[in-house]
Design an enzyme around this catalytic site. Structure first.
Site, mmCIF file in Angstrom:
data_model
loop_
_atom_site.group_PDB
_atom_site.id
_atom_site.type_symbol
_atom_site.label_atom_id
_atom_site.label_comp_id
_atom_site.label_asym_id
_atom_site.label_seq_id
_atom_site.Cartn_x
_atom_site.Cartn_y
_atom_site.Cartn_z
ATOM 1 N N ARG A 165 0.760 -1.380 0.141
ATOM 2 C CA ARG A 165 -0.083 0.067 0.093
ATOM 3 C C ARG A 165 0.889 1.291 -0.017
ATOM 4 O O ARG A 165 0.543 2.105 -0.776
ATOM 5 C CB ARG A 165 -1.002 0.201 1.439
ATOM 6 C CG ARG A 165 -1.806 1.105 1.444
ATOM 7 C CD ARG A 165 -3.084 1.095 0.089
ATOM 8 N NE ARG A 165 -2.606 1.962 -1.038
ATOM 9 C CZ ARG A 165 -3.131 1.696 -2.097
ATOM 10 N NH1 ARG A 165 -3.797 0.806 -2.304
ATOM 11 N NH2 ARG A 165 -2.609 2.469 -3.231
ATOM 12 N N LYS A 216 5.774 39.692 -2.315
ATOM 13 C CA LYS A 216 4.363 39.177 -2.599
ATOM 14 C C LYS A 216 3.425 40.320 -2.012
ATOM 15 O O LYS A 216 4.085 41.214 -1.390
ATOM 16 C CB LYS A 216 3.961 37.993 -2.063
ATOM 17 C CG LYS A 216 4.660 36.695 -2.589
ATOM 18 C CD LYS A 216 4.289 35.222 -2.192
ATOM 19 C CE LYS A 216 2.836 34.812 -2.357
ATOM 20 N NZ LYS A 216 2.664 34.548 -3.848
ATOM 21 N N GLU A 224 5.865 40.463 -6.979
ATOM 22 C CA GLU A 224 4.573 40.203 -7.392
ATOM 23 C C GLU A 224 3.880 41.543 -7.696
ATOM 24 O O GLU A 224 3.714 42.428 -6.765
ATOM 25 C CB GLU A 224 3.906 39.541 -6.524
ATOM 26 C CG GLU A 224 2.216 39.127 -6.651
ATOM 27 C CD GLU A 224 1.535 38.374 -5.495
ATOM 28 O OE1 GLU A 224 2.173 37.121 -5.561
ATOM 29 O OE2 GLU A 224 0.695 38.824 -5.016
ATOM 30 N N ASP A 232 0.201 38.339 -11.153
ATOM 31 C CA ASP A 232 -0.760 37.646 -10.564
ATOM 32 C C ASP A 232 -2.221 38.173 -10.939
ATOM 33 O O ASP A 232 -2.708 38.915 -10.831
ATOM 34 C CB ASP A 232 -0.684 38.194 -9.142
ATOM 35 C CG ASP A 232 -1.396 37.178 -8.173
ATOM 36 O OD1 ASP A 232 -1.809 35.768 -8.400
ATOM 37 O OD2 ASP A 232 -2.136 37.706 -7.202
ATOM 38 N N LYS A 239 3.145 24.903 -3.085
ATOM 39 C CA LYS A 239 1.815 24.483 -2.385
ATOM 40 C C LYS A 239 1.783 22.820 -2.706
ATOM 41 O O LYS A 239 1.244 22.226 -3.608
ATOM 42 C CB LYS A 239 0.595 25.011 -3.449
ATOM 43 C CG LYS A 239 0.206 26.420 -3.189
ATOM 44 C CD LYS A 239 -0.611 26.780 -4.163
ATOM 45 C CE LYS A 239 -0.894 28.427 -3.788
ATOM 46 N NZ LYS A 239 -1.808 29.097 -4.874
#
Length: 284
Positions: free
Chosen positions: A101, A168, A201, A222, A136
């Site tokens: 598994r 960002k 960004e 973005d 992510k």
């Protein structure tokens, strides 16, 4: 492709997953299968895809029983059709069942990421845009998932927060509240870490000139409309690399690439890839 994986990392992650599954204390197998029984199991593709993760699967069987012999029949990063035998493992049946598994979990998930990445890469073929991943990722499995992206023909973005500086939207707000400019912020980054690449960004063309004044290596566009991205390409004129990001889908990625951006990042490669249907068939 498997040489790109650190063997120590592979063993560490494989062992942690086996321990999580309590594979060494598999009550069903230990109670019902004779320790002397030998067999062979084949990894069978139930659908077409791109392979990734077999070195981790091999480590799973080896850690349960060093007598297991693993033979990979399809290379990492190679396409395969439905019905293909991808690899086989021979050894004590107890070990084959105990590791089954966990080995499949790695191969199914990583092959899913490689397959989705290849679809994105194929979608932008003929343009200059490269497909990037993001941070992510599944906690603890980032290096494996970024490896799977490479298997699919994608390119890894920054691995972590120290590998590259990315200013960002929240950073921009903090910088603004402190009364500093982006150019001053970029200078502070380079003073702290000389040689580090800087990316800024923006989410609108009205922010482009200030970003350019900071002389970053990259500017991230973005969630900008296609027309705005194309205009950014024209105005930047090669002074910085341009990355498009935000809600990128397989259906939209080619149109984005045709704006002339240098790269397109897609979090979906690692956070939304579907596990591929691969089974392990036991034989004697």
């Amino acid at each position: 492709m498997s040489a790109e994986l650190d063997p120590g990392l592979v063993e560490r992650l494989a062992r942690a997953a086996l321990e999580e599954d309590r594979a060494f204390d598999d009550v069903t197998t230990l109670a019902t299968v004779d320790p002397g029984l030998e067999g062979r199991a084949a990894f069978l593709a139930k659908e077409a895809g791109v392979l990734a993760g077999m070195p981790v699967a091999a480590a799973c069987f080896r850690l349960v029983d060093s007598r297991c012999r693993f033979d990979q029949l399809v290379g990492e990063g190679e396409r395969f059709d439905r019905g293909a035998v991808l690899a086989s493992v021979t050894g004590p049946v107890r070990a084959l069942l105990q590791a089954e598994r966990v080995a499949l979990n790695f191969v199914q998930r990583l092959s899913g990421t490689a397959t989705l990445t290849r679809a994105f890469v194929d979608a932008v073929a003929g343009t200059k845009a490269v497909i990037l991943d993001t941070r992510k990722t599944t906690p603890g499995l980032r290096d494996l998932e970024k490896y799977a992206v490479r298997c699919g023909g994608g390119t890894n973005h920054r691995r972590d927060l120290a590998a590259m500086a990315m200013v960002k939207d929240n950073h921009r707000e903090a910088i603004r509240r402190e009364g500093r400019t982006l150019a001053e912020a970029a200078a502070a980054i380079r003073a702290l870490r000389p040689g580090v690449a800087v990316e800024i960004e923006i989410d609108g063309l009205d922010q482009l000139d200030e970003a350019l004044a900071a002389r970053p290596e990259w500017i991230l566009l973005d969630n900008m409309p296609l027309e705005a991205m194309a205009e950014a390409v024209r105005r930047v004129a090669g002074r910085a690399k341009l990355e498009a990001s935000g809600g990128v889908r397989l259906e939209t990625v080619r149109a984005i690439a045709r704006t002339g951006v240098d790269a397109i990042s897609a979090g979906a490669l690692t956070h939304s890839a579907r596990a591929l249907d691969i089974s392990l068939e036991l034989e004697f």
